[in-house]
Design a protein around this motif. Sequence first.
Motif, PDB file in Angstrom:
ATOM      1  N   TYR A 164      13.621  -8.293   0.324  1.00  0.00           N
ATOM      2  CA  TYR A 164      12.179  -8.457   0.568  1.00  0.00           C
ATOM      3  C   TYR A 164      11.964  -8.643   2.070  1.00  0.00           C
ATOM      4  O   TYR A 164      12.659  -9.405   2.723  1.00  0.00           O
ATOM      5  N   GLY A 165      10.998  -7.894   2.628  1.00  0.00           N
ATOM      6  CA  GLY A 165      10.801  -7.980   4.073  1.00  0.00           C
ATOM      7  C   GLY A 165       9.439  -7.497   4.526  1.00  0.00           C
ATOM      8  O   GLY A 165       8.467  -7.495   3.763  1.00  0.00           O
ATOM      9  N   ILE A 166       9.377  -7.069   5.773  1.00  0.00           N
ATOM     10  CA  ILE A 166       8.119  -6.661   6.407  1.00  0.00           C
ATOM     11  C   ILE A 166       7.414  -5.586   5.598  1.00  0.00           C
ATOM     12  O   ILE A 166       6.224  -5.683   5.296  1.00  0.00           O
ATOM     13  N   LEU A 167       8.165  -4.542   5.238  1.00  0.00           N
ATOM     14  CA  LEU A 167       7.569  -3.413   4.517  1.00  0.00           C
ATOM     15  C   LEU A 167       7.043  -3.847   3.152  1.00  0.00           C
ATOM     16  O   LEU A 167       6.003  -3.368   2.697  1.00  0.00           O
ATOM     17  N   SER A 168       7.750  -4.758   2.502  1.00  0.00           N
ATOM     18  CA  SER A 168       7.317  -5.269   1.198  1.00  0.00           C
ATOM     19  C   SER A 168       5.967  -5.961   1.308  1.00  0.00           C
ATOM     20  O   SER A 168       5.028  -5.675   0.545  1.00  0.00           O
ATOM     21  N   VAL A 169       5.842  -6.889   2.254  1.00  0.00           N
ATOM     22  CA  VAL A 169       4.626  -7.692   2.404  1.00  0.00           C
ATOM     23  C   VAL A 169       3.434  -6.827   2.791  1.00  0.00           C
ATOM     24  O   VAL A 169       2.365  -6.893   2.169  1.00  0.00           O
ATOM     25  N   LEU A 170       3.621  -5.990   3.806  1.00  0.00           N
ATOM     26  CA  LEU A 170       2.504  -5.195   4.307  1.00  0.00           C
ATOM     27  C   LEU A 170       2.018  -4.187   3.273  1.00  0.00           C
ATOM     28  O   LEU A 170       0.812  -3.978   3.115  1.00  0.00           O
ATOM     29  N   THR A 171       2.933  -3.566   2.556  1.00  0.00           N
ATOM     30  CA  THR A 171       2.538  -2.608   1.523  1.00  0.00           C
ATOM     31  C   THR A 171       1.827  -3.303   0.370  1.00  0.00           C
ATOM     32  O   THR A 171       0.759  -2.871  -0.080  1.00  0.00           O
ATOM     33  N   GLN A 172       2.391  -4.399  -0.101  1.00  0.00           N
ATOM     34  CA  GLN A 172       1.848  -5.074  -1.276  1.00  0.00           C
ATOM     35  C   GLN A 172       0.540  -5.814  -0.998  1.00  0.00           C
ATOM     36  O   GLN A 172      -0.169  -6.189  -1.936  1.00  0.00           O
ATOM     37  N   ALA A 173       0.213  -5.986   0.264  1.00  0.00           N
ATOM     38  CA  ALA A 173      -1.086  -6.583   0.594  1.00  0.00           C
ATOM     39  C   ALA A 173      -2.233  -5.634   0.246  1.00  0.00           C
ATOM     40  O   ALA A 173      -3.346  -6.075  -0.036  1.00  0.00           O
ATOM     41  N   PHE A 174      -1.940  -4.333   0.233  1.00  0.00           N
ATOM     42  CA  PHE A 174      -2.986  -3.327   0.013  1.00  0.00           C
ATOM     43  C   PHE A 174      -2.786  -2.475  -1.238  1.00  0.00           C
ATOM     44  O   PHE A 174      -3.736  -1.886  -1.756  1.00  0.00           O
ATOM     45  N   TYR A 175      -1.551  -2.388  -1.720  1.00  0.00           N
ATOM     46  CA  TYR A 175      -1.227  -1.508  -2.848  1.00  0.00           C
ATOM     47  C   TYR A 175      -0.402  -2.243  -3.905  1.00  0.00           C
ATOM     48  O   TYR A 175       0.369  -3.147  -3.588  1.00  0.00           O
ATOM     49  N   GLU A 176      -0.565  -1.816  -5.151  1.00  0.00           N
ATOM     50  CA  GLU A 176       0.356  -2.201  -6.212  1.00  0.00           C
ATOM     51  C   GLU A 176       1.552  -1.262  -6.102  1.00  0.00           C
ATOM     52  O   GLU A 176       1.390  -0.040  -6.115  1.00  0.00           O
ATOM     53  N   ALA A 177       2.747  -1.823  -5.982  1.00  0.00           N
ATOM     54  CA  ALA A 177       3.944  -1.018  -5.768  1.00  0.00           C
ATOM     55  C   ALA A 177       4.834  -1.033  -7.003  1.00  0.00           C
ATOM     56  O   ALA A 177       5.161  -2.094  -7.528  1.00  0.00           O
ATOM     57  N   GLU A 178       5.223   0.156  -7.461  1.00  0.00           N
ATOM     58  CA  GLU A 178       6.065   0.281  -8.659  1.00  0.00           C
ATOM     59  C   GLU A 178       7.280   1.159  -8.367  1.00  0.00           C
ATOM     60  O   GLU A 178       7.132   2.291  -7.903  1.00  0.00           O
ATOM     61  N   TYR A 179       8.456   0.622  -8.643  1.00  0.00           N
ATOM     62  CA  TYR A 179       9.666   1.439  -8.581  1.00  0.00           C
ATOM     63  C   TYR A 179       9.788   2.162  -9.922  1.00  0.00           C
ATOM     64  O   TYR A 179       9.826   1.519 -10.971  1.00  0.00           O
ATOM     65  N   LEU A 180       9.852   3.491  -9.899  1.00  0.00           N
ATOM     66  CA  LEU A 180       9.767   4.272 -11.136  1.00  0.00           C
ATOM     67  C   LEU A 180      11.122   4.693 -11.692  1.00  0.00           C
ATOM     68  O   LEU A 180      11.431   4.429 -12.842  1.00  0.00           O
ATOM     69  N   PHE A 181      11.938   5.374 -10.892  1.00  0.00           N
ATOM     70  CA  PHE A 181      13.245   5.799 -11.407  1.00  0.00           C
ATOM     71  C   PHE A 181      14.177   6.176 -10.258  1.00  0.00           C
ATOM     72  O   PHE A 181      13.744   6.413  -9.130  1.00  0.00           O
ATOM     73  N   THR A 182      15.462   6.212 -10.592  1.00  0.00           N
ATOM     74  CA  THR A 182      16.513   6.515  -9.613  1.00  0.00           C
ATOM     75  C   THR A 182      16.959   7.962  -9.763  1.00  0.00           C
ATOM     76  O   THR A 182      16.993   8.511 -10.868  1.00  0.00           O
ATOM     77  N   VAL A 183      17.288   8.594  -8.633  1.00  0.00           N
ATOM     78  CA  VAL A 183      17.715   9.999  -8.613  1.00  0.00           C
ATOM     79  C   VAL A 183      19.093  10.075  -7.948  1.00  0.00           C
ATOM     80  O   VAL A 183      19.268   9.597  -6.828  1.00  0.00           O
ATOM     81  N   PRO A 184      20.094  10.695  -8.622  1.00  0.00           N
ATOM     82  CA  PRO A 184      21.453  10.756  -8.062  1.00  0.00           C
ATOM     83  C   PRO A 184      21.580  11.815  -6.963  1.00  0.00           C
ATOM     84  O   PRO A 184      20.792  12.767  -6.912  1.00  0.00           O
ATOM     85  N   PRO A 185      22.580  11.683  -6.088  1.00  0.00           N
ATOM     86  CA  PRO A 185      22.786  12.647  -5.000  1.00  0.00           C
ATOM     87  C   PRO A 185      23.057  14.062  -5.482  1.00  0.00           C
ATOM     88  O   PRO A 185      22.783  15.037  -4.783  1.00  0.00           O
ATOM     89  N   SER A 186      23.602  14.205  -6.685  1.00  0.00           N
ATOM     90  CA  SER A 186      24.052  15.512  -7.190  1.00  0.00           C
ATOM     91  C   SER A 186      22.933  16.525  -7.385  1.00  0.00           C
ATOM     92  O   SER A 186      23.202  17.725  -7.520  1.00  0.00           O
ATOM     93  N   VAL A 187      21.666  16.089  -7.381  1.00  0.00           N
ATOM     94  CA  VAL A 187      20.562  17.025  -7.631  1.00  0.00           C
ATOM     95  C   VAL A 187      19.925  17.509  -6.327  1.00  0.00           C
ATOM     96  O   VAL A 187      18.825  18.060  -6.331  1.00  0.00           O
ATOM     97  N   PHE A 188      20.627  17.316  -5.207  1.00  0.00           N
ATOM     98  CA  PHE A 188      20.136  17.765  -3.905  1.00  0.00           C
ATOM     99  C   PHE A 188      21.124  18.738  -3.276  1.00  0.00           C
ATOM    100  O   PHE A 188      22.316  18.709  -3.562  1.00  0.00           O
ATOM    101  N   ASN A 189      20.596  19.580  -2.395  1.00  0.00           N
ATOM    102  CA  ASN A 189      21.419  20.458  -1.585  1.00  0.00           C
ATOM    103  C   ASN A 189      20.963  20.331  -0.118  1.00  0.00           C
ATOM    104  O   ASN A 189      19.837  20.721   0.193  1.00  0.00           O
TER     105      ASN A 189
END
Length: 277
Positions: A164-189
């Motif tokens: 938890y840090g600067i980006l967490s506080v400043l973002t959450q002061a104005f927006y509801e923040a939701e972590y949705l899902f994780t993506v593995p490295p294998s699906v990128f090139n």
Amino acid sequence: MKKYKPSFNKPSANDDQGVRAKKHLGQHFLTDENIASKIADTLSYEGYEKVLEIGPGMGVLTKYLLEKETEVHVIEIDTESVEFLESNYLHLRGRIHEKDFLKFDLSEIFRDEQYAIIGNFPYNISTQIVFKVLELREQIPEFSGMFQKEVAKRICEKEGNKTYGILSVLTQAFYEAEYLFTVPPSVFNPPPKVDSGVLRLTRKENYTLPCDEKLFFRVVKTAFNQRRKTLRNSLKIFNLPDNLREDAIFGLRPEQLGFQQFIELTQKIEPHAISGK
């Protein structure tokens, strides 16, 4: 609302048509169609009629956005990607902007309109993208996309945790923040060396602060710059009176405060900071 149907033959995410990923631009092209479709579905498409995609590359996400009831604009700094999009996504003609998102004045595209932002964001500028969104929040009710997992988690983290840090506080002061899902490295090139994470920000109904905004940003950043110290020590730069520094809140460390407590802290500091006392 007008339905914007794509008028092109959809290139496959695995289509090898000559756009080379460039390391200096932080490019990692998504190659999984299902994940691209899933990211496109993270927006509600309600309350606005336009969407801006940052860094579309070869358009694997773009084609799914074009199927939504929205007007899609894309902004891309890579000339080779722009040429690919212009050749393969004829429906985007006039809405492909070869610009640097961080330097471009978006009022040239969106005047006083509401619009959403989405993308598979380059890791090297992802936090700067969020800070610009915060500056433009009056026009951006929704924001979603893919980050390095660690950064996405940090943005959505709650107080009391090490990430938890600067980006967490400043973002959450104005927006509801939701972590949705994780993506593995294998699906990128090419595949990155770490996992990615998709998040969604939804602007709060009241996205103005009951305190001086510039001071709020300064207090948060100053506090976390010495996060191991109590606020009594990390905020010495404000030259606050001794009686104020005895307030219980100054005995806490920054990661112990939620965004609402940082607002209250700023309100306590404000009369002294502005008056110079």
